[in-house]
Design a protein around this motif. Sequence first.
Motif, mmCIF file in Angstrom:
data_model
loop_
_atom_site.group_PDB
_atom_site.id
_atom_site.type_symbol
_atom_site.label_atom_id
_atom_site.label_comp_id
_atom_site.label_asym_id
_atom_site.label_seq_id
_atom_site.Cartn_x
_atom_site.Cartn_y
_atom_site.Cartn_z
ATOM 1 N N PRO A 1 0.829 -1.208 0.000
ATOM 2 C CA PRO A 1 0.000 0.000 0.000
ATOM 3 C C PRO A 1 0.865 1.260 0.000
ATOM 4 O O PRO A 1 1.992 1.252 0.507
ATOM 5 C CB PRO A 1 -0.806 -0.117 1.294
ATOM 6 C CG PRO A 1 -0.785 -1.562 1.643
ATOM 7 C CD PRO A 1 0.499 -2.097 1.118
ATOM 8 N N ASN B 1 -1.555 -2.410 -7.724
ATOM 9 C CA ASN B 1 -1.158 -3.248 -6.592
ATOM 10 C C ASN B 1 -2.086 -4.442 -6.454
ATOM 11 O O ASN B 1 -3.294 -4.331 -6.600
ATOM 12 C CB ASN B 1 -1.211 -2.441 -5.299
ATOM 13 C CG ASN B 1 -0.108 -1.398 -5.252
ATOM 14 O OD1 ASN B 1 0.832 -1.445 -6.051
ATOM 15 N ND2 ASN B 1 -0.235 -0.456 -4.333
ATOM 16 N N LYS B 2 -1.496 -5.590 -6.133
ATOM 17 C CA LYS B 2 -2.275 -6.815 -5.929
ATOM 18 C C LYS B 2 -1.682 -7.581 -4.754
ATOM 19 O O LYS B 2 -0.491 -7.473 -4.470
ATOM 20 C CB LYS B 2 -2.189 -7.705 -7.183
ATOM 21 C CG LYS B 2 -2.876 -7.138 -8.401
ATOM 22 C CD LYS B 2 -4.368 -7.338 -8.297
ATOM 23 C CE LYS B 2 -5.058 -6.900 -9.580
ATOM 24 N NZ LYS B 2 -6.515 -7.105 -9.479
ATOM 25 N N ASN B 3 -2.504 -8.397 -4.112
ATOM 26 C CA ASN B 3 -2.022 -9.333 -3.093
ATOM 27 C C ASN B 3 -2.094 -10.742 -3.657
ATOM 28 O O ASN B 3 -2.991 -11.055 -4.445
ATOM 29 C CB ASN B 3 -2.908 -9.261 -1.840
ATOM 30 C CG ASN B 3 -2.649 -7.987 -1.051
ATOM 31 O OD1 ASN B 3 -1.561 -7.430 -1.101
ATOM 32 N ND2 ASN B 3 -3.664 -7.526 -0.323
HETATM 33 C C1 LIG Z 1 -3.244 -6.383 0.514
HETATM 34 O O1 LIG Z 1 -3.328 -6.768 1.863
HETATM 35 C C2 LIG Z 1 -3.036 -5.720 2.774
HETATM 36 C C3 LIG Z 1 -3.057 -6.306 4.201
HETATM 37 O O2 LIG Z 1 -4.116 -7.167 4.353
HETATM 38 C C4 LIG Z 1 -4.093 -4.623 2.612
HETATM 39 O O3 LIG Z 1 -3.820 -3.560 3.498
HETATM 40 C C5 LIG Z 1 -4.029 -4.112 1.183
HETATM 41 O O4 LIG Z 1 -5.023 -3.147 0.956
HETATM 42 C C6 LIG Z 1 -4.199 -5.253 0.213
HETATM 43 N N1 LIG Z 1 -3.936 -4.720 -1.100
HETATM 44 C C7 LIG Z 1 -4.738 -4.936 -2.133
HETATM 45 C C8 LIG Z 1 -4.339 -4.330 -3.418
HETATM 46 O O5 LIG Z 1 -5.762 -5.584 -2.002
#
Ligand SMILES: *[C@@H]1O[C@H](CO)[C@@H](O)[C@H](O)[C@H]1NC(C)=O
Length: 925
Positions: free
Chosen positions: A35, A61-63
Amino acid sequence: MSVGFLTPLLLSLAAVVVVHGQLQTGYISIDCGSPENFNFVDIDTGISYSSDGAYIDTGINKNISSQYAYPNNPNLPQPLSDLRSFPHGNKNCYTLAPAAGKRGLFLIRASFLYGNYDGDDKLPEFDLYLDVNLWSSVKFSNASDEVTTEIISAAVSETISVCLVNKGLGIPFISALELRPLSSSIYGTELGNTVSLVLFKRLDIGYTNGTGRYKDDIYDRIWSPYYSPSWNIVSTFSAINSNENGYKAPLEVMSTAAMPRNGSDQLELSWTADADASKFYVYMYFAEFQRLEKNQTRKFNISWNGSLMFGPFVPRFLYAVTISNSEAFTGKEHRISIHKTGDATLPPILNAIEIYTAKQLDELPTFSEDVDAVLDIKRTYQVNKGWVGDPCGPKNYTWEGVECNYSVSLPPRIISLNLTSSGLSGTISASFGNLSSVESLDLSNNRLSGPVPEFLKELKSLKFLNLEGNQLSGYVPTELLERSKAGFLNLRVDEQNLCSSGSCKNKKKIVVPIVASVLSALMVSVGFIMLWRLRRKRKSNADASNGEGRPLPSKNRQFTYAEVLNITSNFQDVIGKGGFGNVYRGHMKDGTQVAVKMLSPSSTQGSKEFQTEAELLMRVHHRNLASFIGYCDDGSNMALIYEYMANGNLKDYLSCILISCHSNLHLLRLFFILQSKLILMGMIIRLCDNLTLADKNSNRLSWEMRLRIAIDAAQGLEYLHHGCKPPIIHRDVKTANILLSENMDAKIADFGLSKAFPNDSHSHVITTVMGTTGYLDPEYYNSRKLNEKSDVFSFGVVLLELITGQHAIIKKDESIHIVHWVSPLIESGDIGSIVDQRLHGEFDANSVWKALEVAVACTTPTSFNRASMSLVLTELKQCLAMELSHNRERRQGFSEVIYNIGPYNSPEVYSLSTATESITSPSAR
Ligand SMILES: *[C@@H]1O[C@H](CO)[C@@H](O)[C@H](O)[C@H]1NC(C)=O
Ligand SMILES: *[C@@H]1O[C@H](CO)[C@@H](O)[C@H](O)[C@H]1NC(C)=O
Ligand SMILES: *[C@@H]1O[C@H](CO)[C@@H](O)[C@H](O)[C@H]1NC(C)=O
Ligand SMILES: *[C@@H]1O[C@H](CO)[C@@H](O)[C@H](O)[C@H]1NC(C)=O
Ligand SMILES: *[C@@H]1O[C@H](CO)[C@@H](O)[C@H](O)[C@H]1NC(C)=O
Ligand SMILES: *[C@@H]1O[C@H](CO)[C@@H](O)[C@H](O)[C@H]1NC(C)=O
Ligand SMILES: *[C@@H]1O[C@H](CO)[C@@H](O)[C@H](O)[C@H]1NC(C)=O
């Protein structure tokens, strides 16, 4: 590596806990995809990571999906839990600006973990570039595969770009990007800065229990624990002195080592490269752990593939020493062996080893002034075209709207910038004037305001400038207008910027000077007739087209046979005979004159070529190629319809002048004797076939005009060879196939024999020989192998004809080819007997010599040695420039005024000046 999960609470704890970490001086550590403004210290390594914001504008951004994340994957390093992906643009780049700047050596590491972040469960494959050179191709075995690649490279500029390139195999992404400054005295190779080193293996020999990433490694290298069952592991608790060793391997790495289990064996390491020609550099670390007795020796040689690389070598007690190969190991199979010497009592030892592959830095970054200029343009106008990384490189991924010229050893140059309809506003930035190699600049249809700047004239290579559709004030610099007029610059500007005098609006082309020797001042009456004809002609032009040239049908069209009959008024007016049938003059409904080429029904052999021509014409458009209006193909009748070229073909034109000039004196007498202009006109009209008197015969075809014709034809051919995909070879370039428009613009016609060509300039196709005697490339004739250079030969012959006024085959006592006729004369330096007598010595000798050189370069017997059309074109333009400056000197002052009027100077003034000159010249002889 272990847990990297951090809550904000833990984060603050971690920051306190890990104060004993490295100084991290000069480190750049980016956790891609975290983030915005989320900075943290990794609990395992103590390294402070920041988010991408300061390094890149693009991407999202991605998780990774929870299946691959903590806590399901407890060992996941924190930076790999998120990533930045790049669905837009085929090249996205991080820009790193290391503190050490231009002089530094850096280790850069990129890490990737797919982790099914997009839910598609499809592994992407993409390329990673360091600046303009390929660093690595990124591929994954599975969604949990942690891919890491490291490169050691010297910076070539203040910033380093790490670019992800989409090669169509999935969306690129990146999880972490790290840069570590290195001492520039280490990791040297004999290839210097022409290579970067990409990590192949970095092994901590003998250690089996660590993470491999040590806090005391000031360069933050990651060492993989490694041992072999045939080795004995040894270790020491003593400190190992690395002070004198620039490589600074961490203590934990140095304090373990391996020896062969059987003391008389050797230590061996082997690997196989991906490619045969891979180059490897190996850095081996040694330290003696054992305090040796007097009667003990540890001494060994190091060999690569059986040949001695280094030795004999005695490791120092508790001192780190690094040994590397002085020349690259090249090949596919590699085997390093360390074996004790005959007099040694102890086995060899190895503490650690690094193996790198050399990546040749073949591509150079763009010329830095060009880069600065476009970066400034990007900033000034907030250009939103995903302009990142190097403008010209990697080669296939130049910036949108940018074209570059690449050469082997020089940096690429920006030669074209297209910012049409890009929302630019404000004044034209001075940075445009710094693009010193730019040939084409398109700024049309923006909201640019302010004056047309003078500095544009400094762009000496400019061939195309489009400023239309802006709100610019003031006028285009005079020099640009002149260059436009001289044919060097295709200038497009809004009317209000064109020039101050109203005369400019009258877009008239240069009118061919009147024949002069005939029109002596005595012949006033004839002069009147000429003027009258000229004026009438001008008037009818204006009627037909509002002064802007004839409107041609906008689309290529198919016509019925009935329409063709109608257009040609039942084939009334034959204006030529092509290889496959007659050519007729015709009129379209709107009055446009056209030439209609019929395929004679008897010629079955021609039908294929006819179709070739129609197909080619449909896709080929250039102002120096005969414009195609349409065709007719209703089974039995086939016709091609072209723009009508009022001045016929160059062959007739040259011969016609021959007739008129040879008979000049005679005709002059006739004038007096017959006192009948009409009879005389009739004669010449018949002599010159379809050419009309006032337009044609009054023309001496000056050296300048001949050069312009040559340049036009060269441009047409250059386009066929280099502008068409696949390239097109004309195969029948000759004066008869060069047509002249009313304004003496030359266009190449007759594509009947053309061959579309595979997209490789070095290839050739084997064909039946076609073409015209005299113009036919001897190599092609003998070998049947056709390539574009065959056209170059034919063009050289045309050029010789323009220079000498002779035919391709000169018929004297016996026939001789123009190339053979001219070469002894060139050798003797006898320009007087080479150049067409009808030029009466009115030319710049340097210009003619240069043109002769060009012709010779076109007609060398072996095609390999012939110039390309691009080069020919450049050289001919220089010939014209020489001739123009020569003309200008001759005309002194008087015509200087004329040149300054603008590109569309009025025909009256122009022909007056030329006529004045012509009238005086006969009396001088
Ligand atoms: C990824 O995970 C983090 C922690 O859970 C979160 O703060 C963030 O917004 C997430 N990012 C996306 C792009 O979803
Ligand atoms: C994924 O690939 C890596 C590298 O090839 C391998 O070590 C690992 O075992 C694989 N994991 C799974 C779950 O297949
Ligand atoms: C391996 O590491 C663990 C903990 O880090 C330690 O307790 C153990 O003694 C180590 N073993 C060796 C052989 O160094
Ligand atoms: C060690 O190697 C040598 C030569 O390879 C061999 O002759 C010897 O028997 C080996 N010794 C042991 C203990 O294996
Ligand atoms: C080396 O000398 C020591 C005594 O200093 C002795 O015990 C040993 O056997 C000797 N070793 C060799 C290989 O001669
Ligand atoms: C560039 O593109 C051409 C044609 O599309 C291709 O043949 C070539 O391999 C590409 N080069 C690189 C470095 O990708
Ligand atoms: C610039 O780009 C536009 C749109 O892509 C194109 O129509 C135009 O021909 C280009 N201009 C030049 C000079 O290539």
